[in-house]
Design an enzyme around this catalytic site. Sequence first.
Site, short mmCIF file in Angstrom:
data_model
loop_
_atom_site.label_atom_id
_atom_site.label_comp_id
_atom_site.label_asym_id
_atom_site.label_seq_id
_atom_site.Cartn_x
_atom_site.Cartn_y
_atom_site.Cartn_z
N TRP A 47 0.96 -1.31 -0.13
CA TRP A 47 0.07 0.06 -0.01
C TRP A 47 0.90 1.15 0.02
O TRP A 47 0.72 1.87 -1.03
CB TRP A 47 -0.95 -0.12 1.32
CG TRP A 47 -1.69 1.04 1.25
CD1 TRP A 47 -2.11 2.10 0.37
CD2 TRP A 47 -2.56 1.61 2.60
NE1 TRP A 47 -2.93 3.04 0.94
CE2 TRP A 47 -3.27 2.87 2.19
CE3 TRP A 47 -2.78 1.03 3.92
CZ2 TRP A 47 -4.01 3.59 3.18
CZ3 TRP A 47 -3.56 1.61 4.82
CH2 TRP A 47 -4.10 3.01 4.30
N TYR A 102 -4.11 1.46 -4.78
CA TYR A 102 -3.13 2.05 -4.26
C TYR A 102 -1.96 2.79 -4.96
O TYR A 102 -1.34 2.12 -5.95
CB TYR A 102 -2.28 0.84 -3.45
CG TYR A 102 -2.63 -0.10 -2.56
CD1 TYR A 102 -4.08 0.32 -1.85
CD2 TYR A 102 -2.27 -1.22 -2.21
CE1 TYR A 102 -4.64 -0.38 -0.92
CE2 TYR A 102 -3.09 -2.25 -1.17
CZ TYR A 102 -4.32 -1.67 -0.53
OH TYR A 102 -4.66 -2.48 0.21
N GLY A 120 3.87 -3.35 5.91
CA GLY A 120 4.63 -2.87 4.70
C GLY A 120 6.05 -2.45 4.93
O GLY A 120 6.68 -2.75 6.13
#
Length: 336
Positions: free
Chosen positions: A21, A57, A298
């Site tokens: 993302w 995204y 992430g």
Amino acid sequence: MERRRLGQSDLEIPSVTFGAWAIGGTMWGGSDDELAVAAIQAALEVGLVAIDTAPVYGFGRSERVVGRALAGGRAKDAIVLTKAGLRWDSDDGQLAFEGPDETGTVRKIYFNSRPESVREECDASLARLGIERIDLFQIHWPDPTTPIAETMGALVDLIAAGKVRAVGVSNFSPAQMTEARDALGDVPLASDQPKYSLVARDIEHDVLPYAREHDVGLIVYSPIEQGLLSGKVTAARTFEETDNRSRRPTFRPVNRALVNGVLNEVVQPIAAEHGATLAQTVIAWTIAQPGITSAIVGARNPEQVRENARAAELELTASDLDAIDQAFRGLPLDVA
């Protein structure tokens, strides 16, 4: 690295999944494509082979960066997870939310899981990713304008066409998962992707028990609450207006103080005993919960990837898990 079977599908994924993302750039204060490519390639090297992305995204940017990282034969080593159901390139459907693109232009994003739209998104994602088949194709959010059965029918067709390997959903309730499972017939619903962390535990009441009972995999997002549970969000830290954390309720000063207090008093001694960081310890707690298949984390650079990979190897004791659980349970965060 340990892999876990995803529900009743034939996919086996690591307990930590690379979250793409942030590398989309929007809502996170920007991104560096070269570092992102290096991070994804480092993830493959250390065994974090599941890469979770979505068209929305960065309005295609995240998928394009993932595609760059997987070029040159690397795609064969990856398990690619992407999504459909949020369109910014069409105004069909119901308005979901608005958000700025990398130029600052505000885009309107629409719920749209109509069969023809899902098929279009699949083809567009395959092109951006540079692959022939999506390993896990997920419906990003329930679409209030489209019957779930119609959407699932399109996904079954995509499996038959060889474009999709397994079907998942994201942010679906137990009732919506039941609808999806019924509509899929002989095709298993591989997974749901809900939000879950020590400070966001709603799924423990319904989604998590349902997934355990019906053998639906759970790939949870925001396990460290976008960094809040890493211990690096001090009272003095600020975020640019383009970073959604600047408006996130859990990042309010009162909440930072409560969370950091528990991290320092309870989690830090446990982390130190295992030679781990706070973030690694929190991730390890998350993936140790029964019914959780994998946690999406992430990373913007190879160093962060390697830190996340070590979290997958960390084994907390039963007393560690219980101490962390009890310390956060009932923490009076102000999120209203």
